[in-house]
Motif scaffolding. Structure first.
Motif, PDB file in Angstrom:
ATOM      1  N   TRP A  91       9.204  -1.166   2.928  1.00  0.00           N
ATOM      2  CA  TRP A  91       8.280  -2.229   3.331  1.00  0.00           C
ATOM      3  C   TRP A  91       9.003  -3.563   3.454  1.00  0.00           C
ATOM      4  N   ASP A 135       2.775  -0.900  10.650  1.00  0.00           N
ATOM      5  CA  ASP A 135       1.893   0.259  10.641  1.00  0.00           C
ATOM      6  C   ASP A 135       1.909   0.971   9.298  1.00  0.00           C
ATOM      7  N   GLY A 136       0.731   1.172   8.728  1.00  0.00           N
ATOM      8  CA  GLY A 136       0.604   1.971   7.516  1.00  0.00           C
ATOM      9  C   GLY A 136       0.670   1.207   6.212  1.00  0.00           C
ATOM     10  N   SER A 172      -0.651  -1.083   3.294  1.00  0.00           N
ATOM     11  CA  SER A 172      -1.942  -1.515   2.762  1.00  0.00           C
ATOM     12  C   SER A 172      -1.881  -3.008   2.438  1.00  0.00           C
TER      13      SER A 172
END
Length: 140
Positions: free
Chosen positions: A39, A62-63, A65
């Motif tokens: 990340w 993308d993806g 949280s």
């Protein structure tokens, strides 16, 4: 593994080369754990294009949280790689940008991304060959 490698430390001295035989990596692991995190790399890549608001980052990665993005930018801010600016508006606006140190990381991240793109087909072939040779393995 020593406690030094599993705890978050507040002292900068923990990252300085120490030369002690019982601490051979001298804090390198602490830094690599952060800048090598999936990340964190994606946030750095996105911020290399310029300042972004939180939702812009979230949409671009993308993806991720909301909680993981919050933790990631806070950790990068703590490490001095990202600057968080709050503007006195109603509602408050916040943007994130790379610091000078963070910006100095972008060429390395780009090289890694370029290498990944250049070698992804060879890696996919190697994985398929390994999987064919080891059908019962659990590595994925």
């Amino acid at each position: 593994m020593s406690v030094r490698h599993t705890e978050v430390t507040a002292e900068a001295a923990d990252l300085e080369p120490c030369g002690q035989p019982d601490h051979p990596d001298c804090g390198i692991r602490d830094v690599l754990d952060r800048v090598g995190d999936t990340w964190s790399v994606l946030v750095v890549v996105e911020l290399a294009q310029g300042p972004r608001r939180f939702r812009e980052l979230q949409r671009a990665i993308d993806g991720i949280s909301q909680r993981m993005l919050t933790l990631t930018v806070r950790r990068l801010e703590r490490d001095g790689l990202v600057l968080r600016t709050v503007y006195p508006t109603v509602p408050a606006q916040v943007d994130y940008r790379l610091t000078e140190t963070g910006a100095s990381l972008t060429h390395l991240v780009k090289q890694l991304a370029d290498w990944s793109l250049d070698h992804r087909a060879a890696i996919a072939r190697a994985r398929r060959a390994y999987d064919d040779d080891h059908p019962d393995h659990e590595i994925r």
